[in-house]
Design a protein around this motif. Sequence first.
Motif, short mmCIF file in Angstrom:
data_model
loop_
_atom_site.label_atom_id
_atom_site.label_comp_id
_atom_site.label_asym_id
_atom_site.label_seq_id
_atom_site.Cartn_x
_atom_site.Cartn_y
_atom_site.Cartn_z
N GLY A 127 10.52 -30.63 1.75
CA GLY A 127 10.18 -29.25 1.34
C GLY A 127 10.14 -28.13 2.20
O GLY A 127 11.24 -28.25 3.00
N GLU A 140 8.13 -28.14 4.89
CA GLU A 140 7.34 -28.68 6.27
C GLU A 140 8.10 -28.81 7.24
O GLU A 140 9.59 -28.92 7.43
CB GLU A 140 6.68 -30.18 5.95
CG GLU A 140 5.66 -29.97 4.55
CD GLU A 140 5.08 -31.30 4.58
OE1 GLU A 140 4.54 -31.67 3.74
OE2 GLU A 140 5.11 -32.16 5.25
N SER A 143 13.88 -23.47 2.75
CA SER A 143 12.77 -22.85 2.00
C SER A 143 11.38 -22.86 2.94
O SER A 143 11.25 -23.94 3.63
CB SER A 143 12.43 -23.72 0.68
OG SER A 143 13.34 -23.53 -0.33
N GLY A 145 7.87 -23.48 3.86
CA GLY A 145 6.60 -24.06 3.41
C GLY A 145 5.36 -23.29 3.85
O GLY A 145 5.51 -22.58 4.68
N THR A 146 4.27 -23.42 3.20
CA THR A 146 3.15 -22.88 3.68
C THR A 146 2.93 -23.04 5.22
O THR A 146 2.49 -22.19 6.04
CB THR A 146 1.97 -23.30 2.67
OG1 THR A 146 2.30 -23.06 1.38
CG2 THR A 146 0.55 -22.71 3.22
N ALA A 181 -0.44 -20.44 -1.10
CA ALA A 181 0.41 -21.48 -0.62
C ALA A 181 1.71 -20.64 -1.30
O ALA A 181 1.72 -19.72 -2.07
CB ALA A 181 0.45 -22.83 -1.58
N THR A 182 2.84 -21.15 -0.93
CA THR A 182 4.36 -20.64 -1.16
C THR A 182 4.62 -21.29 -2.81
O THR A 182 5.44 -20.41 -3.25
CB THR A 182 5.42 -20.98 -0.21
OG1 THR A 182 5.42 -22.57 -0.02
CG2 THR A 182 5.01 -20.33 1.25
N THR A 183 4.21 -22.41 -2.85
CA THR A 183 4.47 -22.90 -4.54
C THR A 183 3.04 -23.53 -4.71
O THR A 183 2.20 -23.80 -4.02
CB THR A 183 5.73 -23.85 -4.38
OG1 THR A 183 5.32 -24.87 -3.82
CG2 THR A 183 6.94 -23.20 -3.83
N GLU A 189 3.12 -26.34 -5.86
CA GLU A 189 3.29 -27.96 -5.66
C GLU A 189 3.01 -28.03 -4.00
O GLU A 189 3.17 -29.35 -3.65
CB GLU A 189 4.58 -28.48 -6.20
CG GLU A 189 4.67 -28.28 -7.74
CD GLU A 189 5.16 -27.03 -8.23
OE1 GLU A 189 5.64 -26.23 -7.39
OE2 GLU A 189 4.99 -26.78 -9.48
N ASP A 190 2.85 -26.95 -3.26
CA ASP A 190 2.91 -26.99 -2.08
C ASP A 190 1.81 -27.99 -1.42
O ASP A 190 0.47 -27.81 -1.90
CB ASP A 190 2.60 -25.88 -1.37
CG ASP A 190 3.11 -25.92 0.26
OD1 ASP A 190 2.61 -26.55 1.06
OD2 ASP A 190 3.98 -25.14 0.76
N ASN A 231 0.28 -28.43 1.34
CA ASN A 231 -0.46 -28.05 2.49
C ASN A 231 -0.94 -26.42 2.30
O ASN A 231 -0.51 -25.71 3.06
CB ASN A 231 0.13 -28.26 3.76
CG ASN A 231 0.74 -29.33 4.10
OD1 ASN A 231 -0.03 -30.55 4.37
ND2 ASN A 231 2.15 -29.82 4.24
N PRO A 232 -1.58 -26.16 1.38
CA PRO A 232 -1.99 -24.57 1.22
C PRO A 232 -2.96 -24.22 2.37
O PRO A 232 -3.43 -24.91 3.02
CB PRO A 232 -2.92 -24.69 -0.09
CG PRO A 232 -3.48 -26.09 -0.22
CD PRO A 232 -2.34 -27.11 0.32
#
Length: 228
Positions: A80, A82, A96, A98-99, A189-191, A193-194, A196-197
């Motif tokens: 993702g 990360e 993309s 990631g958080t 979080a960016t999504t 499903e992320d 690592n918020p």
Amino acid sequence: MRSRSATRSTRLFLAAAAVTALAATTACGPEDPAENGAATPSSSSSSSADGAKGEAPAGESATDGGGTAASGSKSNGGTGGESASGTGDKSGYGQSCGTNDLDFTVTWEAQPISHYLITAKAKSGITCYLDVNTPSVSFGSGADGVASPVGQGGEDPIKLSGSSVAYAGVNVKTTQGEGGKQFEHVIIATTEEDPNPAQVELPDAPTVDKPIVTNWSTERGETIPRVI
């Protein structure tokens, strides 16, 4: 006299035969180890050499004569958004966000409508895209603390790199009265499903009840959350 001589000759002959037999037995030596099942020195040496060249135990890499691992170590690839190294460094462009690729700040904005402003900025060395238009924002772990998107503002996607930033606005209380719960942190979080918020400390401890959140935008004026 002849009879005694013959007897004496016979005795001498038997004595000589016994000596010959004894000499033959001594010349043969001890019993051959190979015949009684004992391992010979050459087979023992071969077994030791084979043992030294045995396979490495499961889960370990075999090494060559110089102690160098025969197989290289695996690198941890990011999934993702990360970071591949886990330190925020990334190579290449187009991934993309990631958080954990971003730094977040939250400030209180009193005008023109009181709300909280989330600012997202890429960490040093990272270039990524916010290709999911609306951030995931929540207060606490309960479903009632999840901010509903209101669809205001938004650019898709937003490139974050260097000093560029993206904004999103949050109205923590859209109900009348004294209902709600107080929180000191917001989860971003960016999504949804992320894995690592980010948990960001708020400037104060507001009362939260049916919060809302805008889309990401590069214009602060587009991220003033309004109940529609």
